[in-house]
Scaffold this active site. Structure first.
Site, PDB file in Angstrom:
ATOM      1  N   GLU A 113      26.829 -32.174 -30.367  1.00 39.65           N
ATOM      2  CA  GLU A 113      26.465 -33.013 -31.688  1.00 39.65           C
ATOM      3  C   GLU A 113      27.143 -32.543 -33.047  1.00 39.65           C
ATOM      4  OE1 GLU A 113      24.680 -35.401 -32.209  1.00 39.65           O
ATOM      5  OE2 GLU A 113      23.990 -35.300 -34.342  1.00 39.65           O
ATOM      6  N   LYS A 145      29.195 -35.063 -35.402  1.00 39.74           N
ATOM      7  CA  LYS A 145      28.724 -35.232 -36.759  1.00 39.74           C
ATOM      8  C   LYS A 145      29.955 -35.007 -37.822  1.00 39.74           C
ATOM      9  CE  LYS A 145      25.718 -36.562 -37.114  1.00 39.74           C
ATOM     10  NZ  LYS A 145      24.670 -37.139 -36.335  1.00 39.74           N
ATOM     11  N   CYS A 164      25.784 -55.451 -38.308  1.00 41.93           N
ATOM     12  CA  CYS A 164      26.062 -56.638 -38.975  1.00 41.93           C
ATOM     13  C   CYS A 164      24.408 -56.629 -39.634  1.00 41.93           C
ATOM     14  CB  CYS A 164      26.071 -58.186 -38.489  1.00 41.93           C
ATOM     15  SG  CYS A 164      27.964 -58.010 -37.940  1.00 41.93           S
ATOM     16  N   LYS A 182      25.143 -48.283 -38.037  1.00 40.36           N
ATOM     17  CA  LYS A 182      24.120 -47.567 -37.537  1.00 40.36           C
ATOM     18  C   LYS A 182      23.740 -48.084 -36.371  1.00 40.36           C
ATOM     19  CE  LYS A 182      20.655 -44.668 -38.804  1.00 40.36           C
ATOM     20  NZ  LYS A 182      21.168 -43.519 -38.212  1.00 40.36           N
ATOM     21  N   TRP A 220      30.121 -56.222 -39.473  1.00 41.39           N
ATOM     22  CA  TRP A 220      30.842 -55.058 -38.980  1.00 41.39           C
ATOM     23  C   TRP A 220      31.532 -55.777 -37.898  1.00 41.39           C
ATOM     24  CZ3 TRP A 220      31.453 -53.203 -34.012  1.00 41.39           C
ATOM     25  CH2 TRP A 220      32.052 -51.979 -33.825  1.00 41.39           C
ATOM     26  N   ASN A 225      24.770 -62.260 -36.124  1.00 42.02           N
ATOM     27  CA  ASN A 225      24.811 -60.884 -35.649  1.00 42.02           C
ATOM     28  C   ASN A 225      24.828 -60.962 -34.102  1.00 42.02           C
ATOM     29  OD1 ASN A 225      24.725 -58.150 -35.175  1.00 42.02           O
ATOM     30  ND2 ASN A 225      22.487 -58.008 -35.664  1.00 42.02           N
ATOM     31  N   GLY A 226      25.988 -60.282 -33.712  1.00 39.05           N
ATOM     32  CA  GLY A 226      26.157 -60.360 -32.120  1.00 39.05           C
ATOM     33  C   GLY A 226      27.464 -60.854 -31.657  1.00 39.05           C
ATOM     34  N   GLU A 250      32.322 -37.915 -37.714  1.00 45.24           N
ATOM     35  CA  GLU A 250      31.883 -39.095 -38.222  1.00 45.24           C
ATOM     36  C   GLU A 250      31.974 -38.915 -39.612  1.00 45.24           C
ATOM     37  OE1 GLU A 250      27.979 -40.763 -35.956  1.00 45.24           O
ATOM     38  OE2 GLU A 250      27.886 -38.875 -36.296  1.00 45.24           O
ATOM     39  N   HIS A 303      39.365 -23.296 -20.130  1.00 52.04           N
ATOM     40  CA  HIS A 303      39.990 -24.388 -19.035  1.00 52.04           C
ATOM     41  C   HIS A 303      40.693 -25.180 -19.931  1.00 52.04           C
ATOM     42  CE1 HIS A 303      38.248 -22.349 -15.710  1.00 52.04           C
ATOM     43  NE2 HIS A 303      37.118 -22.431 -16.544  1.00 52.04           N
ATOM     44  N   ARG A 358      24.027 -51.347 -41.438  1.00 55.10           N
ATOM     45  CA  ARG A 358      24.169 -51.872 -40.345  1.00 55.10           C
ATOM     46  C   ARG A 358      25.853 -52.348 -40.083  1.00 55.10           C
ATOM     47  NH1 ARG A 358      19.724 -53.180 -37.987  1.00 55.10           N
ATOM     48  NH2 ARG A 358      20.802 -54.885 -36.707  1.00 55.10           N
TER      49      ARG A 358
END
Ligand code: G6P
Length: 612
Positions: A485, A489, A2, A607, A74, A100-101, A492, A508, A27
């Site tokens: 990573e 990536k 947000c 983000k 968001w 926001n929260g 995402e 395994h 955001r």
């Protein structure tokens, strides 16, 4: 998570607020809205979708007024929809609020309000808090500021809220706990935002609001108070940020711009710290605590997402160079499991935004138990940097693409420098090797430049494999976290299922997935694990997997086992992750582009994750 913008001053508020929302869209971007006071009327316009959708919706509407608040969302409580979008209006229709929260005790507050006859038009916790404030405002017949203060004393959770009242065309009431808020100070005007990016084109003078503070903001006045109604002195700081840094600068996407900025951002991170000729590493924040860190019984690294992967690389590097046991923890797990923190333990918190709620709370808990907290943070003045005893900024500049790229390499550069400095001072790293590593690290920006020249080749590889439904990323040692990573990536940006694994562990389980349709990316640069990794490559090849390998110049064996190879300049294994991660960033970017996806704003992500 947000984005919040507010304006009060002499300009028309709407364009300032909308421009600010576009800068904060990274955001959260599932809905957007604004509230404006125009000639005694409170106008609220909100829409599901991007800020541009909301803008389209406002065409032809009354957008006058020089006070406004705006929000890009968001979703936490309630699906993305017009009615759940912010701003929300109080039942009285007099107050508009953005948030926001998360309000954790919203159910209890809502039950109380329902009994009093309040009606709710959304599924959000925000509307509950707003009506709770509205109720107190009516009952006390005091000021809105006072009602906010009384209400917040009963609220459990995290918030940054902005409120305006239809009868007050000048005042924005703002408050924060756990979610960020910056106020820009102009001449006869004030700007409020979740971070400084909507503010810098108007003013460089800012105040970072602290937790449990309420701001009363008018064109010519900024009053800060705590929840006990005591005035606080605003601490005015100068922003060290240029407008160009938050614009695309000719690139199609922020993500590509940020990938290509890395030779410069890594250089900026090393600049003034590493002097390879003199063999010195200067890091004042770290030096302050050098003795404690060097003799720490244990280092615990706390982070989330990509930053957690930087922590894993640091675990390998610090243990190797400093011989200190390191544990790397997901902050979200650590904070809830009554962790054991012993006297002398040092916590390193890694965060691009410096606002990730789980990391912030985790370090606050650890601080209470007596740990020393070092923050490795990108955003200057952010909550985690302020909550840490000391630390080092990564100096990567604003990262706007939701998937982290240049902040990650900045984190690696800082962490490697810390390990080298402490290892050398402690005596666990020999002078000869230390000096060698100083030179190796100093050469990284130029080598990154060389890797970026492989852009076209990587784009072609991305197009070749873009229709795969799964990917496997494998690496060992320092390159194991880079494999993780790489998989993150790709997930995402391209929404392709991908798994990162230690190359040997692949036997395994994941090996069962291997057939002629599975691309397997090996991060296999020349290091002490290389021969082992090549054996793992053989195992994949024997099962007809498609091998894409990232290797070092001079490796003649891997190409014989690979369908595609990406060849990197030679580098010491300690600094090699700074190079091997670059092709993986480009690969996921180009797969996302080939699939026609919004790489800067991937679905469902945000983000800055300021909710737990
Ligand atoms: C979100 C972002 C990631 C980031 C993670 C941790 O998930 O999309 O890119 O790695 O948060 O954020 P931080 O700001 O603490 O590094």
């Amino acid at each position: 998570m947000c984005g919040i913008v507010g304006y009060t001053g002499h300009r028309q508020a709407y364009p300032v607020v909308v421009k600010g929302l576009k800068r904060l869209e990274y955001r959260g971007y599932d809905s957007a809205g604004v509230a404006l006071v125009t000639n005694g009327t409170l106008n609220v316009y909100k829409k599901k979708g991007k800020v541009a959708d909301m803008e389209e919706y406002t065409v032809g509407k009354d957008l006058g007024g020089s006070i406004g608040i705006g929000h890009t969302r968001w979703a936490t409580h309630g699906e993305p929809s017009d009615r759940n979008a912010h701003p929300h209006l109080s039942n009285s229709g007099e107050i508009a609020m953005i948030h926001n929260g998360i309000i954790e005790n919203y159910a209890q507050l809502k039950a109380e309000l329902l009994k009093k006859g309040y009606v709710f038009h959304s599924d959000t916790d925000t509307e509950v808090l707003l009506n709770f404030i509205d109720d107190i405002y009516k009952e006390t017949e005091g000021s809105l500021e006072e009602a906010v203060r009384i209400a917040l004393r009963r609220v459990v959770g995290a918030y940054c809220i902005l409120l305006i009242h239809k009868d007050d065309p000048e005042t924005i009431i703002a408050a924060r706990k756990g979610s960020p808020l910056v106020i820009g100070i102009g001449k006869g005007e004030h700007f409020l935002a979740s971070d400084a990016s909507p503010i810098i084109e108007y003013t460089k003078e800012v105040v970072y609001v602290n937790d449990y503070e309420i701001a009363i903001v008018r064109p010519d006045e900024l009053i800060l108070k705590n929840l006990g109604n005591e005035k606080q002195t605003p601490f005015v700081q100068k922003l060290d940020l240029e407008l160009a840094a938050i614009e695309k600068g000719g690139y199609d996407h922020f993500m590509l711009k940020e990938i290509f900025e890395q030779p410069q951002t890594i250089y900026d991170c090393l600049r003034g710290r590493l002097d390879a000729d003199a063999g010195t590493i200067t890091m004042s924040g770290i030096s302050q605590y050098a003795e404690q860190i060097m003799h720490a019984p244990r280092i615990i690294i706390l982070a989330c997402g990509t930053s957690w992967h930087a922590g894993l690389v640091a675990e390998y590097v610090i243990e190797e160079l400093c011989r200190i046991p390191v544990e790397v923890e997901y902050a979200s797990e650590f904070r809830y499991r009554n962790p054991i923190i012993n006297k002398g333990d040092v916590i390193i918190a890694i965060s691009q935004s410096g606002e990730t709620a789980d990391t912030l709370v985790a370090i606050e808990n650890a601080k209470e138990k007596g740990a020393i907290i070092l923050g490795i943070v990108n955003v200057v003045g952010s909550s985690i940097s302020r909550a840490s005893h000391a630390g080092a900024y990564t100096h990567a500049g604003p990262e706007i693409g939701v998937a982290s790229t240049k902040a990650f390499t900045g984190q690696l550069a800082v962490l490697i420098m810390i390990a080298m400095k402490l290892g050398y001072e402690k005596g666990t790293l020999s002078k000869e090797r230390y000096l060698d590593l100083c030179k190796e690290l100093a050469s990284i920006p130029d080598k990154v430049k060389a890797v970026l020249e492989l852009d076209d080749q990587i784009k072609a590889i991305a197009e070749k494999y873009k229709d795969a439904t799964d990917f496997l990323f494998l690496g060992r040692g320092y390159n194991f976290p880079i494999a993780l990573e790489g998989a993150l990536k790709l997930k995402e940006i391209s929404y392709i299922h991908a798994e990162g694994y230690p190359a040997a562990e692949m036997k395994h389980g994941p090996i069962a997935l291997v057939d002629e349709t599975l691309p397997v990316v090996f991060v296999a640069t020349k290091d002490s694990y290389h021969e082992k990794v090549v054996s793992n490559m053989q195992e994949i090849k024997a099962r007809k997997g498609m091998v894409i390998s990232i290797i070092t110049e001079g490796d003649t064996v891997s190409p014989t086992l690979s369908n595609d190879v990406i060849v990197l300049p030679p580098a010491d294994e300690i600094v090699a992750p700074l190079l091997s991660t670059i092709p993986l960033q480009l690969l996921s970017y180009y797969v996302g582009i080939a699939k026609g996806l919004d790489v800067d704003k991937p679905r469902n992500l945000a983000k800055s994750v300021t909710v737990e």
